[in-house]
Design a protein around this motif. Structure first.
Motif, short mmCIF file in Angstrom:
data_model
loop_
_atom_site.label_atom_id
_atom_site.label_comp_id
_atom_site.label_asym_id
_atom_site.label_seq_id
_atom_site.Cartn_x
_atom_site.Cartn_y
_atom_site.Cartn_z
N ILE A 192 -8.41 3.82 -7.12
CA ILE A 192 -7.87 4.04 -6.12
C ILE A 192 -8.71 3.72 -5.06
O ILE A 192 -8.69 3.47 -3.59
CB ILE A 192 -8.34 5.85 -6.21
N ASP A 193 -10.24 3.77 -4.96
CA ASP A 193 -11.35 3.37 -4.57
C ASP A 193 -10.69 1.82 -3.89
O ASP A 193 -11.11 1.75 -2.59
CB ASP A 193 -12.65 3.12 -4.67
N LEU A 194 -10.59 1.17 -4.50
CA LEU A 194 -9.48 -0.35 -3.83
C LEU A 194 -8.76 -0.57 -3.04
O LEU A 194 -8.19 -1.04 -1.93
CB LEU A 194 -9.15 -1.11 -4.96
N LEU A 195 -7.69 1.03 -3.72
CA LEU A 195 -5.98 0.71 -2.88
C LEU A 195 -6.74 1.27 -1.42
O LEU A 195 -6.09 0.90 -0.43
CB LEU A 195 -5.43 1.32 -3.82
N GLU A 196 -7.15 2.39 -1.49
CA GLU A 196 -7.60 3.29 -0.36
C GLU A 196 -8.46 2.19 0.93
O GLU A 196 -7.94 2.43 2.02
CB GLU A 196 -8.71 4.85 -0.35
N PHE A 197 -9.63 1.15 0.51
CA PHE A 197 -9.47 0.47 1.14
C PHE A 197 -8.92 -0.65 1.67
O PHE A 197 -8.17 -0.87 3.40
CB PHE A 197 -11.31 -0.19 0.65
N GLN A 198 -8.08 -1.08 0.53
CA GLN A 198 -6.82 -2.27 1.28
C GLN A 198 -6.11 -1.96 2.27
O GLN A 198 -5.06 -1.83 3.30
CB GLN A 198 -6.19 -2.35 -0.13
N TYR A 328 3.45 -4.48 1.45
CA TYR A 328 2.58 -4.36 0.11
C TYR A 328 1.97 -3.03 0.16
O TYR A 328 1.72 -2.31 -0.34
CB TYR A 328 1.72 -5.24 0.44
N SER A 329 1.74 -3.01 1.51
CA SER A 329 1.67 -1.13 2.11
C SER A 329 1.67 -0.51 1.51
O SER A 329 1.09 0.92 1.11
CB SER A 329 0.70 -1.49 3.71
N ALA A 330 2.99 -0.28 1.57
CA ALA A 330 4.18 0.60 0.83
C ALA A 330 4.32 0.90 -0.26
O ALA A 330 3.68 1.49 -1.09
CB ALA A 330 5.50 0.28 1.55
N GLU A 334 2.55 4.05 -2.51
CA GLU A 334 3.08 4.80 -3.39
C GLU A 334 2.40 5.69 -4.82
O GLU A 334 2.16 5.70 -5.57
CB GLU A 334 4.31 3.99 -3.69
N GLU A 335 2.11 3.39 -4.93
CA GLU A 335 0.63 3.69 -6.31
C GLU A 335 -0.35 4.62 -6.34
O GLU A 335 -0.56 5.62 -7.20
CB GLU A 335 0.19 2.35 -6.81
N LEU A 336 -0.92 4.69 -5.00
CA LEU A 336 -2.04 5.96 -4.88
C LEU A 336 -1.80 7.46 -4.79
O LEU A 336 -1.76 8.26 -5.60
CB LEU A 336 -2.56 5.91 -3.28
N GLU A 337 -0.62 8.01 -4.63
CA GLU A 337 0.33 8.86 -4.63
C GLU A 337 0.35 9.81 -5.83
O GLU A 337 0.16 10.99 -6.28
CB GLU A 337 1.71 8.54 -4.18
N GLU A 338 1.05 8.56 -7.07
CA GLU A 338 1.06 8.63 -8.47
C GLU A 338 -0.39 9.01 -8.96
O GLU A 338 -0.09 9.26 -9.66
CB GLU A 338 1.84 6.87 -8.91
N ASP A 343 -1.45 13.84 -13.14
CA ASP A 343 -1.31 15.06 -14.20
C ASP A 343 0.53 15.07 -14.04
O ASP A 343 1.25 15.24 -15.19
CB ASP A 343 -2.10 15.97 -14.01
N HIS A 344 1.17 15.21 -13.11
CA HIS A 344 2.25 16.10 -13.27
C HIS A 344 3.26 14.19 -13.41
O HIS A 344 4.00 14.85 -14.48
CB HIS A 344 3.09 16.48 -11.53
N HIS A 345 2.76 13.39 -12.88
CA HIS A 345 3.62 12.06 -13.32
C HIS A 345 3.82 11.71 -14.18
O HIS A 345 4.75 11.51 -14.58
CB HIS A 345 3.40 10.87 -11.68
N LEU A 346 2.54 11.51 -14.67
CA LEU A 346 2.07 11.15 -16.90
C LEU A 346 3.02 12.15 -17.16
O LEU A 346 3.85 11.99 -18.61
CB LEU A 346 1.00 11.79 -17.00
N SER A 347 3.07 13.83 -16.91
CA SER A 347 4.34 14.44 -17.76
C SER A 347 5.90 14.88 -17.52
O SER A 347 6.33 14.42 -18.88
CB SER A 347 3.92 15.77 -17.51
N ASN A 348 6.21 14.08 -16.71
CA ASN A 348 7.24 13.54 -15.94
C ASN A 348 7.87 12.29 -17.01
O ASN A 348 8.55 12.53 -17.56
CB ASN A 348 8.00 13.31 -14.49
N LEU A 349 6.97 11.46 -16.75
CA LEU A 349 7.39 10.33 -17.67
C LEU A 349 7.14 10.32 -18.95
O LEU A 349 8.57 9.60 -20.10
CB LEU A 349 5.61 9.69 -17.14
#
Length: 572
Positions: A192-198, A328-330, A334-338, A343-349
């Motif tokens: 998360i830290d890496l993605l937010e920085f980028q 890449y930004s988009a 999307e990955e950050l959002e997931e 928890d919700h995303h993993l449950s659906n997956l």
């Protein structure tokens, strides 16, 4: 099929070019003449392990090149080469090339394109299969047995794995996504830290689509501002003013108009001239307008250079263009959002994975049933082949079981892990002696029995593997008499669907061939080299006659050889 093989500075071969025909070609000659060296060359050409020992003494490198013609557009080689970015042209030609230097380095090319040894091997094994007394390749590799069983079944049911493969692809992609999201908390926090920085770095740049291209064009214009302004001004002055371009064009228009009063063709010319005059006049106004708008700002170039430097820094990290950076930004947004809602995303997956997994296991079970039936058919086919080769007491079994895995699904009392070809493990087992238990193929002791078993399997699978060229290197060792004749017929049967090259010491095999090549060794200038010669009908009789006696050629052996050739010709 293999059409031509060129060998240079390889072992005792200085330079040799061999043209091959379709059907069955046999290679005969004295021991040590170089027959097996030619097979070794073919083995290296299709990705075999090389060695500096293959380079002819005193030379810097050995070169091998093979020309294959694959006219069947549905042959798997077309998809494989496409996957690796290699083109097979409309002439259906595939050229494999390999160079081995005296230092041990190896250079591989396919249709002129440099490639790795691994790719050369994968491509090569699709079109050429080498079988010898000591090397049986895929037939002895139990990991390949499931493929062979499927090839056997696919000839009549080409789509039988289609539904399974489609579901497996979906399941595999979802599982990879699930595993990527189901990491430990520390890894996720770091991610998360890496993605937010980028994301912050890209968003703070406030990029505009195609901004780098627009700024580069503007920078180029500013660098050449003086030259552009001067040329534009000269162009305008050349058109406007007394005795300038437009003034002369106006005179020409008046002259054409007066001449047209008495000539319709000139009237048409005048009208065209007037149209073009107005176009040039309009362009001159545009030039003037552009000149009026041109304004050199000394500080603007510095701003552009700074902005382009900032964009270049982002390109080094996130993409080759502004569009790639924004894509890449988009993606990371999307990955950050997931991750943040994982928890919700993993449950659906997990729920989706379970549903697709259940469907996948149903298809896998159906595949299992199909393979069990195919195994029985294959067993009958192999036993029939072995009976022809006088191994009628042999027991051959195709063992189809589940591939167990502790990390897999619970399925019918065992843990199984789906793979690309199902949940099965297939192995060929055999017993050649009554009362003895079946064993793995490579546990067979007798060379003669092994030769016949391999030939029986090859005779069946050559029809299904779609190998264009099959090489037999002395597979007839340890057999004679009626078995030898039966082996000759089996080898010839294979050549009806694939090109076959066969090194043999059996007159029965040599006499049934479509083409007979004799390999000879000669010594010239204290160096040994190998020669190859295609035999005529009478030369074949002499060669086979010597193979019959094992010594000097006699009239009786010539007569026997001729009878063998004629008998096999009638059989064909």
């Amino acid at each position: 099929m293999l059409t031509e093989l060129s060998i240079k500075n390889f072992a005792i071969i200085d330079e040799l070019s061999i043209h091959f025909q379709s059907g069955l070609t046999v290679l005969t000659g004295e021991t040590g003449a170089g027959k097996s060296i030619i097979i070794d060359a073919l083995g290296l050409l299709v990705g075999g392990r090389g060695s500096v020992e293959f380079v002819r003494h005193g030379e810097k490198k050995a070169e091998l090149e093979g020309l294959f013609i694959i006219e069947d557009n549905l042959h798997p080689i077309y998809q494989k080469t496409k996957d690796f970015g290699i083109d097979i042209m409309d002439d259906h030609m595939l050229v494999l090339h390999r160079t081995i230097s005296h230092t041990g380095k190896s250079i591989c090319r396919i249709n002129g394109k440099l490639t790795t040894l691994a790719i050369l091997k994968e491509i090569g094994q699709t079109i050429l299969d080498i079988h010898s007394q000591h090397e049986t390749q895929s037939l002895l590799d139990k990991d390949k047995h499931i493929e062979l069983l499927d090839y056997f079944h696919e000839s009549n049911h080409p789509q039988f794995k289609k539904d399974y493969k489609k579901l497996y692809k979906q399941w595999k992609e979802l599982k990879s996504k699930y595993d990527a999201n189901n990491k430990n908390e520390q890894e996720l926090a770091q991610r998360i830290d890496l993605l937010e920085f980028q994301l912050n770095e890209i968003q703070n740049a406030e990029l505009e689509p195609n901004e780098d291209e627009v700024l580069t064009d503007e920078r180029n214009e500013l660098h050449h501002f003086e030259s552009i302004h001067q040329n534009m001004n000269d162009a305008y002055n050349a058109l406007h003013g007394e005795q300038k371009g437009l003034d002369w064009l106006s005179h020409a228009s008046n002259n054409l108009e007066e001449a047209g009063d008495h000539n319709k063709e000139i009237q048409n010319m005048h009208q065209q001239f007037v149209d073009h005059y107005f176009m040039i006049e309009e362009l001159s106004y545009q030039i003037r307008q552009h000149l009026d708008q041109m304004d050199y700002e000394p500080g603007r170039l510095e701003i552009i250079e700074s902005r382009l430097h900032e964009i270049d820094q982002l390109k080094r990290k996130y993409g080759q263009s502004v569009e790639e950076i924004m894509t890449y930004s988009a993606k990371i947004e999307e990955e950050l959002e997931e991750i943040k809602h994982r928890d919700h995303h993993l449950s659906n997956l997990q729920e989706t994975l379970k549903e697709i997994g259940n469907d996948l296991l149903i298809e896998a079970k159906e595949l299992h049933k199909i393979r069990l039936r195919a195994a029985k058919e294959l067993e009958k086919a192999v036993l029939s082949e072995l009976k022809d080769l006088y191994l009628e007491k042999t027991i051959f079994q195709v063992d189809v079981t589940y591939s167990k895995s502790e990390a897999g699904f619970s399925f019918e009392g065992v843990k199984v892990l789906p793979k690309n070809n199902g949940i099965n493990q297939v192995q060929f087992l055999i017993s050649t002696n009554p009362g003895e238990p079946v064993k793995e193929l490579d546990k067979i002791a007798s060379g003669g029995e092994m030769s016949r078993i391999m030939l029986a399997l090859k005779n069946i699978f050559s029809k299904h593997q779609r190998i264009t060229s099959v090489i037999f290197d002395e597979v007839d060792t340890g057999v004679s008499g009626r078995v030898a004749q039966s082996m000759a017929e089996k080898i010839y049967n294979i050549s009806s669907g694939s090109q076959v090259l066969c090194i043999t010491h059996l007159p029965q095999v040599a006499s049934i061939a479509d083409t007979h090549l004799r390999i000879e060794k000669q010594i010239q200038n204290d160096r040994t080299s190998t020669l190859i010669h295609e035999l005529s009908f009478n030369e074949r009789i002499d060669e086979i006659g010597k193979m019959i006696t094992g010594a000097e050629l006699t009239e009786a052996s010539r007569t026997h050889a001729k009878e063998l050739i004629e008998m096999n010709h009638k059989e064909k």
